[in-house]
Design a protein around this motif. Structure first.
Motif, short mmCIF file in Angstrom:
data_model
loop_
_atom_site.label_atom_id
_atom_site.label_comp_id
_atom_site.label_asym_id
_atom_site.label_seq_id
_atom_site.Cartn_x
_atom_site.Cartn_y
_atom_site.Cartn_z
N UNK A 86 14.63 -8.86 -43.84
CA UNK A 86 13.72 -9.87 -43.31
C UNK A 86 14.34 -10.44 -42.04
N UNK A 136 25.53 -3.31 -28.89
CA UNK A 136 24.31 -3.38 -29.70
C UNK A 136 23.22 -4.19 -29.03
N UNK A 170 22.70 -4.29 -25.97
CA UNK A 170 22.13 -3.39 -24.98
C UNK A 170 21.20 -2.37 -25.64
N UNK A 171 21.62 -1.87 -26.79
CA UNK A 171 20.79 -0.88 -27.51
C UNK A 171 19.42 -1.46 -27.84
N UNK A 189 18.00 -3.97 -26.33
CA UNK A 189 17.41 -4.60 -25.14
C UNK A 189 17.28 -6.11 -25.26
N UNK A 221 14.47 -7.15 -33.23
CA UNK A 221 15.47 -6.43 -32.44
C UNK A 221 16.88 -6.84 -32.86
N UNK A 267 21.83 -5.73 -35.97
CA UNK A 267 22.75 -6.03 -37.07
C UNK A 267 22.86 -4.83 -38.01
N UNK A 284 5.20 -1.40 -26.89
CA UNK A 284 6.36 -0.72 -26.29
C UNK A 284 7.55 -0.79 -27.25
N UNK A 285 7.68 -1.92 -27.93
CA UNK A 285 8.77 -2.09 -28.88
C UNK A 285 8.63 -1.15 -30.07
N UNK A 325 9.62 2.20 -28.94
CA UNK A 325 11.07 2.24 -28.79
C UNK A 325 11.73 2.43 -30.16
N UNK A 376 13.99 5.47 -31.63
CA UNK A 376 15.33 5.18 -32.11
C UNK A 376 15.54 5.73 -33.52
N UNK A 387 10.64 0.49 -21.98
CA UNK A 387 11.92 0.03 -22.54
C UNK A 387 13.09 0.72 -21.84
N UNK A 388 14.07 -0.05 -21.51
CA UNK A 388 15.22 0.53 -20.83
C UNK A 388 16.40 0.68 -21.77
N UNK A 389 16.13 0.58 -23.05
CA UNK A 389 17.23 0.64 -24.01
C UNK A 389 17.93 2.00 -23.95
N UNK A 390 19.22 1.98 -24.14
CA UNK A 390 19.95 3.25 -24.19
C UNK A 390 20.04 3.70 -25.63
N UNK A 391 20.16 4.98 -25.82
CA UNK A 391 20.18 5.52 -27.18
C UNK A 391 21.46 5.10 -27.89
N UNK A 392 21.37 4.81 -29.20
CA UNK A 392 22.55 4.33 -29.91
C UNK A 392 23.67 5.36 -29.98
N UNK A 415 26.73 5.03 -27.78
CA UNK A 415 27.70 3.96 -28.00
C UNK A 415 28.16 3.95 -29.46
N UNK A 438 18.32 -18.93 -45.49
CA UNK A 438 18.12 -17.55 -45.91
C UNK A 438 19.09 -16.56 -45.26
N UNK A 469 20.72 -13.47 -47.19
CA UNK A 469 20.17 -12.11 -47.24
C UNK A 469 21.11 -11.14 -46.53
N UNK A 470 21.64 -11.58 -45.38
CA UNK A 470 22.59 -10.74 -44.65
C UNK A 470 23.99 -10.86 -45.25
#
Lengths: 298, 267
Positions: free
Chosen positions: A80, A111, A113-114, A116, A136, A141, A162-163, A166, A170, B1-6, B9, B97, B100-101
């Protein structure tokens, strides 16, 4: 690989999850599909030990989640995105995960950056984030420990188109590199586009599972022809149910290659031939409706 | 999106070691400071200590000012604030909350709880040491400004009692956090614990003679109050009072709370 084996979770007399078994394979994206309250989230919480199963077990690459010495390095979890302390900055939340896992500090920026998130956004408090930004951050995380397995509950919620695109790319990339991806959704289209395998759940029970291709074939074919009534008769002779819709198309209870072949043999020219349009959606509604009509769990 | 692929990294795959308790404690300690509310709550301990010191210098009669006056004055707001620190350290995982993490990254809940207990006690002890330091400064300044005699009337034993008393108070907050697991409810219960109950017991003890002898065995605030008195070493009976009230008001509720925390669903 995630193996769910006979998981049941009861709350008093209410059975939220009823004898659910399935496998999410490595190298594939498994879509966990069901309407609200079907038991998707409960099943996912059982997987990571936040909820105890009344019976049944879940193993991740052969091990129970609680036995993983540093779970973040093996399993990336997003249950969540809103479940974060509103007073922490995005960067701080990632830093906490990085510290728990004992990762190098540089992972936090990588991360961000990954997913965005700009440095400015990352230094804002999560209470001011939009749902899309929280998603995101949650995905960051989940990915920071570079796990083999991803468990994501409704990760596309709140992302803009777009997200969503993306995230789909991914996750596709993750599975193509051998990772296991399990994602839940009630957004049928999202699952239909990204998943290799689909597990459908309704009222706590699995109503259907299999590869997407198999399930879509089960949804049937839409066909149009110059002589539609002749085609309907030809299909009917072979015991294939075919119903004529108002717009003149025929919905046949067989997969498109078979219908095409039969039309060729009958000498009927086809003008359109495809898998039933709303395929998964019809199947989804039909299956979950069935599970609701059955009344008390067996 | 300009994100780079994981995969560009990917981290060097670290060896899987069980996350050590020391690391969990460090992170939990950090989490007590890294929110605005947490930061200001802890900052308020230092701020009220300074305010209390100034108030003592300004308002208290100069010829009666001793070191214990300062420590007591600083210690009062601190004894109220420290349990709140412990409460929020625990309840925020549920109320906000974030558990949760947290409980997903560290799936053994008792390890998180232990780390939170240790980090809360660390904050408590450091705060009390700060109180001693600020009190000493106040004592010096007052003596220098008014040429009154400098009186150091807190023995090492009394100093330890003061630390111990504050840690016990903080652990009451910790226990309530575990037992109630909701910030508002735990804070409200804490105020009942430390203000409403002692008042009821006081009224009872004043008006009912049968209760007067019983009070030290029933009233946890009264029993622990001996630790803040700066009146020399405690008697065996006073220790017994602290132990008995501690058992009923702290240890048993804590055990019940822990049993629920380790089983309850995190939602």
């Amino acid at each position: 690989m995630i193996t769910v084996d006979g998981v049941t979770r009861k709350y008093g007399s209410f059975t939220a999850v009823d004898n659910v078994s399935f496998t999410a394979q490595a190298g594939r994206v498994t879509g966990f599909l069901g309407p609200n309250g079907a038991g998707k989230s409960t099943t996912m919480r059982v997987m990571v030990g936040l909820t105890r199963a009344t019976s049944g077990t879940v193993t991740i690459s052969g091990r129970h989640y609680v036995d993983l010495p540093n779970p973040g390095l093996d399993v990336g979890v997003l249950l969540d995105a809103s479940a974060q302390h509103a007073g922490r900055t995005g960067r701080e939340i990632l830093t906490i995960a990085q510290l728990f896992m004992g990762l190098p500090r540089s992972r936090v920026d990588e991360m961000l950056e990954v997913v965005s998130l700009t440095p400015t956004e990352a230094s804002r408090r999560v209470g001011n984030y939009s749902l899309g930004m929280r998603q995101r951050l949650g995905i960051a995380t989940a990915l920071i420990g570079d796990p083999e397995v991803l468990i994501l509950d409704e990760p596309a919620n709140g992302l803009d188109p777009a997200g969503i695109r993306w995230m789909r790319d991914l996750l596709r990339g993750y599975a193509d590199r051998g990772g296991t991806v399990l994602l839940s959704s009630h957004l049928l289209h999202e699952i239909e586009v990204i998943a290799d395998d689909i597990v459908m759940i309704g009222n706590g029970r699995i109503v259907s599972q299999g590869s997407k291709t198999e399930l879509l074939h089960a949804a049937g074919t839409v066909v149009r022809a110059t002589d539609i009534h002749e085609l309907q008769r030809a299909l009917g002779e072979l015991g294939i149910a075919a119903t004529l819709s108002e717009d003149g198309a025929l919905g046949a209870d067989a997969d498109p290659p078979l219908v095409g072949k039969l039309a060729l043999e009958a000498g009927i020219a086809l003008t359109e031939l495809r898998t039933a349009d709303a395929g998964l959606e019809d199947l989804f509604l039909q299956l979950t409706a069935d599970s609701q009509r059955e009344g008390t769990p067996t | 999106m300009t994100a780079i692929a994981p995969d560009d990294v990917r981290a060097a795959a670290p060896v899987r070691h069980r996350v050590p308790l020391s690391r969990i404690t460090q992170v939990e300690l950090r989490k007590m400071f890294d929110t605005r509310s947490g930061f200001w709550l802890l900052a308020s301990i230092a701020i009220t200590a300074l305010v209390a010191t100034l108030a003592v210098i300004v308002f208290a009669p100069n010829d009666e000012l001793t070191y214990s006056t300062f420590v007591s004055a600083i210690g009062f707001p601190m004894a109220v604030l420290l349990p709140l620190v412990a409460i929020l350290a625990v309840t925020s995982e549920w109320s906000q909350r974030s558990g949760l993490t947290t409980f997903t990254l560290i799936p053994h809940r008792y390890r998180i709880i232990t780390a939170k207990a240790i980090s809360s006690v660390i904050v408590g002890v450091v705060s009390v040491l700060l109180a001693f330091a600020i009190g000493a400064l106040g004592n010096f300044l007052n003596a220098a400004a008014t040429s009154a005699t400098l009186v150091w009337d807190v023995s090492l034993t009394e100093g330890f009692y003061f630390v111990f008393g504050n840690v016990l108070g903080l652990l009451i907050g910790f226990m309530l956090g575990i037992l109630i697991r909701a910030s508002a409810g735990a804070v409200a219960t804490y105020f009942v614990y430390s203000f409403v109950l002692p008042t009821i017991f006081l009224v009872l003890a004043t008006n009912q003679s049968w209760f007067k002898d019983l009070q030290p065995w029933v009233d946890v605030t009264y029993a622990q109050g001996a630790l803040f008195a700066f009146e020399g070493a405690l008697t065996g009976e006073q220790w017994a009072n602290i132990a008995v009230t501690g058992l009923f008001w702290m240890v048993i509720p804590l055990a019940i709370g822990l049993a629920f925390v380790t089983r309850a669903e995190v939602k």
